[in-house]
Design an enzyme around this catalytic site. Structure first.
Site: not given
Ligand code: NDP
Ligand code: 2IT
Length: 449
Positions: A129, A169
Site C-alpha cells: 500500500k 484508493d
Molecule cells: P474515494 O476517494 O472515491 O471516496 C472516498 C469516500 O469516503 C468519499 O465520499 C469521502 O468523502 C469519504 N471519506 C474519505 N475519508 C473520510 C473521512 N475521514 N471521514 C468521512 N468520510 C470520508 O475512495 P474509495 O471509494 O475508493 O474508497 C473508499 C473506501 O474503500 C476506503 O476505505 C478504501 O480503502 C476502500 N477500498 C477501496 C477500493 C478501491 O478499489 N477503490 C478497494 C477496496 C477498498 P470526502 O469526499 O468528503 O472526503
Molecule cells: O484496498 C484495496 O484493496 C484497494 N484499494 C485496491 C487495491 C488494488 O490493487 O486494486
C-alpha cells in the site's frame, strides 16, 4: 503454557513498542492475532517458524519527499510512501491513497490487511500500500498532474509489473492513475501493466471501476444466502459517495434492493424513496466530474441532508460502510441492530471499530469484514494484470463472471475456516485464517524470508 489472552497481550506489547503511535496498525494486527493464535497453537509449524512475528514486519518501507508547484508557482512539499509488506505469493499489490490524514501507521494497517485480502482472492498477489498526505480536494487538474508526476518520479524506482503494482484508493481514481502511468512510461520507456485501474483504451480492464462496490454486494448476497435470504426489497444504508459507494449502490439497484443513503466527510443524505439509476447518474456526475459535495443531492431532489453525521441511525436491513476506517463505532453497531439490520458488508477497509465488530459477532448478524467483502477491487486488478500479460482484453461478461466466482470462493473460504459449532459463521476468523495459511506456507517453503 500462557493463556491465549496473555500471549496476545505479550505479542501486542512488542508490536506497539516497535511501532509507536501507529494506532490503526496496532488495531489491524490485534484483530488478526486474536483470530490466529489458537489456530497457530494447534498448528505448531507456524509457531516454530515465527510467521506471526515475521508478517507484522514489512519487507520494505519507502518514504520520500514529493515537491511540486501550485498553479501560482508556489512550492509545496508532501511526503510519499510505499509499504512493501509481503511478496510471498506474488508481486506487492495494493492501492495508493492521497488524503491529508495519510501517515505511516495508516498505510501499514492497509498494507497488512491487503496481504490477507490478496491471499483470499485466489490470485497470485502479494500485499502493499502507498500514498501521500497530499489532498487532491480543491486542486486543479494541472496541480494534481504535477503532484502525480513528482510522486511517480521517485516511486518509479521501486515498482514494476513483476515487482510492485499500485492502484487507486481514497483520492486516487482514473485521473490520478492516468497521470501516474504517463510519468512511469516516460521515465522507464516501457508500456507495461505497472498500475491497475487504467482506462480501458490503454490497458485497463472492464469492470475494474465497478469491482469493489459490486463485490461487496455480491458478498452480502452470499452471506444472506446462508440464511435463505436475499437483497431483493431490502432497505440498505451506504456510507461514502466515492468509487466504492457509487458502485455498491448501482449493484444494489440491480438486485432490487433499496439504497437510501450516501455520505461524505461533511454529512449524509437520506432519500427514503430510494436512490434510483437516474439519481445515481447525477451522483456520478456530481462526484467524479464536478467533484462537489453530497449535500447538493439533497438540494436537487428535496431529500433530507444531515450535516456532520454518519448514516448508521437510519433504519435498514443491511449496511455497507464504504467511506473510511473507524467510521462505525460501538454505539452505531447497537443502533443498527436495534433497528433490525441483519447484514453488514464492508466496502471500506476496517470501517468498523473493534468494539462495533464485537457487537456484530455477539449478536450473530452476518458481518463481512473488509478484507473479505471488499476484495473484489483488487481481484479485478489481478485480472487486469492477467489481461496485460496476455495482451488480450476480456469482455465485461467474462470479467464480471470471474469476479462473482472469486467472491463466492472467498465466502466459501470464510465459511470453511470460520464456521462455529452452532453453525454461525465468524467471517473475521474465517478471513484471517483462510488468508493466513497460503502466506504462511509460502514463507516456510521459501526459507527464512
Ligand atoms: P474515494 O476517494 O472515491 O471516496 C472516498 C469516500 O469516503 C468519499 O465520499 C469521502 O468523502 C469519504 N471519506 C474519505 N475519508 C473520510 C473521512 N475521514 N471521514 C468521512 N468520510 C470520508 O475512495 P474509495 O471509494 O475508493 O474508497 C473508499 C473506501 O474503500 C476506503 O476505505 C478504501 O480503502 C476502500 N477500498 C477501496 C477500493 C478501491 O478499489 N477503490 C478497494 C477496496 C477498498 P470526502 O469526499 O468528503 O472526503
Ligand atoms: O484496498 C484495496 O484493496 C484497494 N484499494 C485496491 C487495491 C488494488 O490493487 O486494486
Amino acid at each position: 503454557m500462557a493463556s491465549l489472552e496473555m500471549q496476545i497481550n505479550d505479542f501486542m506489547s512488542k508490536v506497539i513498542a516497535k511501532n509507536p503511535g501507529e494506532s490503526e496498525f496496532h488495531q489491524a494486527v490485534k484483530e488478526v492475532a486474536e483470530s490466529l493464535l489458537e489456530f497457530i497453537e494447534a498448528n505448531p509449524k507456524y509457531k516454530h517458524a515465527k510467521i506471526l512475528e515475521r508478517i507484522v514486519e514489512p519487507e520494505r518501507v519507502i518514504m520520500f519527499r514529493v515537491p511540486w508547484l501550485t498553479d501560482d508557482g508556489e512550492i509545496q512539499v508532501n511526503r510519499g510512501y510505499r509499504i512493501e509488506m509481503n511478496s510471498s505469493i506474488g508481486p506487492y499489490k495494493g492501492g495508493l491513497r492521497f488524503h491529508p490524514t495519510v501517515n505511516l501507521g495508516i498505510l501499514k494497517f492497509l498494507a497488512f490487511e491487503q496481504v490477507f485480502k490478496n491471499s483470499l482472492t485466489t490470485l497470485p498477489m502479494g500485499g502493499g500500500k502507498g500514498g501521500s498526505d497530499f489532498d487532491p480536494k480543491g486542486k486543479t487538474d494541472n496541480e494534481v498532474m504535477r503532484f502525480c508526476q513528482s510522486f511517480m518520479t521517485e516511486l518509479s524506482r521501486h515498482i514494476g509489473p513483476d515487482t510492485d503494482v499500485p492502484a487507486g484508493d481514497i483520492g486516487v481514481g482514473g485521473r490520478e492513475i492516468g497521470y501516474l502511468f504517463g510519468q512511469y512510461k516516460r521515465i522507464r520507456n516501457e508500456f507495461t501493466g505497472v498500475l491497475t485501474g487504467k482506462a480501458i483504451e490503454w490497458g485497463g480492464s472492464l469492470i475494474r471501476p465497478e469491482a469493489t462496490g459490486y463485490g461487496a454486494v455480491y458478498f452480502a448476497q452470499e452471506m444472506l444466502k446462508t440464511r435463505n435470504l436475499d437483497l431483493k426489497g431490502k432497505t440498505c444504508v451506504v456510507s461514502g459517495s466515492g468509487n466504492v459507494a457509487q458502485y455498491a449502490v448501482e449493484k444494489l439497484i440491480h438486485f432490487g434492493a433499496k439504497p437510501v443513503t450516501l455520505s461524505d466527510s461533511s454529512g449524509y443524505i437520506y432519500d427514503k424513496d430510494g436512490i434510483t439509476t437516474e439519481k445515481l447518474a447525477y451522483v456520478f456526475e456530481l462526484k467524479n466530474i464536478r467533484r462537489g459535495r453530497i449535500k447538493e443531492y439533497a438540494d436537487k431532489y428535496g431529500v433530507e441532508y444531515i450535516e456532520g453525521k454518519t448514516p448508521w441511525n437510519v433504519k435498514c436491513d443491511a449496511a455497507f460502510p464504504c467511506a473510511t476506517q473507524n467510521e462505525l463505532n460501538e454505539e452505531d453497531a447497537k443502533v443498527l441492530i436495534a433497528n433490525g439490520c441483519i447484514a453488514v458488508s464492508e466496502g471500506a477497509n476496517m470501517p468498523s471499530t473493534p468494539e462495533a465488530v464485537e457487537v456484530f459477532i455477539a449478536k450473530k448478524i452476518l458481518y463481512g469484514p473488509g478484507k473479505a467483502a471488499n476484495a473484489g477491487g483488487v481481484s479485478v486488478s489481478g485480472l487486469e494484470m492477467t489481461q496485460n500479460s496476455m495482451r488480450l482484453p476480456w469482455s465485461r461478461e467474462e470479467v464480471d463472471a470471474r469476479l462473482q466466482e472469486i467472491m463466492v470462493n472467498i465466502h466459501s473460504t470464510c465459511e470453511k475456516y470460520g464456521k462455529e459449532k452452532d453453525g454461525f459463521i465468524n467471517y473475521v476468523n474465517g478471513a484471517n485464517i483462510g488468508g493466513f495459511i497460503k502466506i504462511a506456507d509460502a514463507m516456510i517453503a521459501q526459507g527464512l524470508v
